[in-house]
Design a protein around this motif. Structure first.
Motif, PDB file in Angstrom:
ATOM      1  N   LEU A  49      39.407 -28.358  28.624  1.00 15.68           N
ATOM      2  CA  LEU A  49      38.637 -27.154  28.301  1.00 15.68           C
ATOM      3  C   LEU A  49      38.279 -26.391  29.572  1.00 15.68           C
ATOM      4  O   LEU A  49      38.346 -25.162  29.609  1.00 15.68           O
ATOM      5  N   GLN A  50      37.923 -27.117  30.626  1.00 12.85           N
ATOM      6  CA  GLN A  50      37.557 -26.464  31.880  1.00 12.85           C
ATOM      7  C   GLN A  50      38.751 -25.764  32.507  1.00 12.85           C
ATOM      8  O   GLN A  50      38.631 -24.658  33.037  1.00 12.85           O
ATOM      9  N   PHE A  51      39.906 -26.391  32.432  1.00 10.60           N
ATOM     10  CA  PHE A  51      41.096 -25.816  33.046  1.00 10.60           C
ATOM     11  C   PHE A  51      41.471 -24.481  32.417  1.00 10.60           C
ATOM     12  O   PHE A  51      41.883 -23.551  33.114  1.00 10.60           O
ATOM     13  N   PHE A  52      41.327 -24.372  31.108  1.00 12.00           N
ATOM     14  CA  PHE A  52      41.762 -23.160  30.410  1.00 12.00           C
ATOM     15  C   PHE A  52      40.630 -22.157  30.179  1.00 12.00           C
ATOM     16  O   PHE A  52      40.806 -21.204  29.424  1.00 12.00           O
ATOM     17  N   ARG A  53      39.504 -22.353  30.837  1.00 14.52           N
ATOM     18  CA  ARG A  53      38.427 -21.377  30.686  1.00 14.52           C
ATOM     19  C   ARG A  53      38.848 -20.039  31.293  1.00 14.52           C
ATOM     20  O   ARG A  53      39.628 -19.992  32.238  1.00 14.52           O
ATOM     21  N   ASN A  54      38.316 -18.976  30.739  1.00 13.68           N
ATOM     22  CA  ASN A  54      38.690 -17.637  31.185  1.00 13.68           C
ATOM     23  C   ASN A  54      37.436 -16.768  31.289  1.00 13.68           C
ATOM     24  O   ASN A  54      37.189 -15.902  30.453  1.00 13.68           O
ATOM     25  N   PRO A  55      36.639 -17.010  32.335  1.00  9.90           N
ATOM     26  CA  PRO A  55      35.388 -16.259  32.468  1.00  9.90           C
ATOM     27  C   PRO A  55      35.646 -14.786  32.772  1.00  9.90           C
ATOM     28  O   PRO A  55      36.617 -14.427  33.425  1.00  9.90           O
ATOM     29  N   LYS A  56      34.754 -13.945  32.289  1.00 12.23           N
ATOM     30  CA  LYS A  56      34.875 -12.518  32.546  1.00 12.23           C
ATOM     31  C   LYS A  56      34.555 -12.233  34.009  1.00 12.23           C
ATOM     32  O   LYS A  56      33.631 -12.794  34.578  1.00 12.23           O
ATOM     33  N   ARG A  57      35.350 -11.389  34.639  1.00 19.70           N
ATOM     34  CA  ARG A  57      35.130 -11.024  36.030  1.00 19.70           C
ATOM     35  C   ARG A  57      34.814  -9.536  36.138  1.00 19.70           C
ATOM     36  O   ARG A  57      35.380  -8.714  35.408  1.00 19.70           O
ATOM     37  N   ASN A  58      33.912  -9.210  37.037  1.00 22.60           N
ATOM     38  CA  ASN A  58      33.500  -7.825  37.229  1.00 22.60           C
ATOM     39  C   ASN A  58      34.215  -7.239  38.449  1.00 22.60           C
ATOM     40  O   ASN A  58      33.732  -7.347  39.576  1.00 22.60           O
ATOM     41  N   THR A  59      35.372  -6.673  38.219  1.00 21.13           N
ATOM     42  CA  THR A  59      36.140  -6.051  39.296  1.00 21.13           C
ATOM     43  C   THR A  59      35.642  -4.622  39.520  1.00 21.13           C
ATOM     44  O   THR A  59      35.530  -3.847  38.568  1.00 21.13           O
TER      45      THR A  59
END
Length: 218
Positions: A49-59
């Protein structure tokens, strides 16, 4: 939030883990052994689960800057001869990802995708000197009027057995948006103009889509 590349693996892993826990609960009479097996199975599920996490990034879009394409640690900053596309000297910045890092690859600059190519290859460890030329990899070049051309290369490692590349020729790339995914540890190389002002140092930890790797002089 989990990345779409991991949905099948997560579901499969969840089914296997739950099935094994139920079997262990019914078939293993020794309490401590049953507990250990359950802990190991749950730990494995958490790692997936940790490997495939996709947190939102503020570019913060900026055509004068190059953002890190991935999470990880800067392991190379040097002047090299880039053989595949530029065929001239460039500044190379490489970011190594451990299996614990987020493995989404993001566009380092905005612009037009003018080159995208997949190369089958070996699975040398990602920090091997020849990994950039001999391992499975994808090469993507994005160009904009302000910064010029920036090449980023996804490189498979000893554990990474599949590279996903979303970049297609003539696509419009948005800085920080997804350009691919590497499964289970590897690295990404950036090749920048020689007059680039590098903003990172060796062993610095960076975040994909947010950390500034370089900016154009002037």
């Amino acid at each position: 939030m989990f990345h779409k590349e991991g949905h099948k693996i997560i579901i499969t892993t969840l089914i296997i883990v739950v099935g094994c826990i139920l079997l262990a609960d019914n078939l293993i009479a020794i309490t401590w052994l049953r507990t250990v097996i359950m802990i190991v199975l749950l730990a494995f599920l958490i790692l997936i689960l940790q490997f495939f996490r996709n947190p939102k990034r503020n570019t913060v879009p900026n055509n004068k800057q190059v953002v890190s394409p991935v999470d990880g640690k800067v392991v190379v900053i040097e002047e090299v001869f880039e053989k595949e596309y530029f065929k001239e000297k460039r500044l190379q910045v490489s970011v190594f990802m451990s299996p614990l890092n987020v493995h989404v690859t993001r566009y380092p600059i905005a612009g037009n995708v003018i080159f995208s190519k997949y190369h089958p290859g070996k699975y040398l460890v990602a920090w091997h000197p020849k990994a950039s030329e001999e391992n499975e990899r994808t090469t993507v070049v994005v160009e904009n009027e302000t910064y010029g051309k920036v090449l980023h290369r996804q490189i498979a490692g000893a554990l990474a057995r599949r590279i996903v590349n979303y970049a297609k020729l003539n696509d419009k790339a948005s800085q920080g948006s997804e350009s691919g995914f590497i499964k289970f540890g590897s690295r990404v190389d950036l090749f920048l103009p020689l007059d680039t002002n590098i903003k990172v140092v060796l062993n610095q930890k960076v975040r994909g889509g947010e950390s500034i790797i370089a900016e154009i002089n002037g």
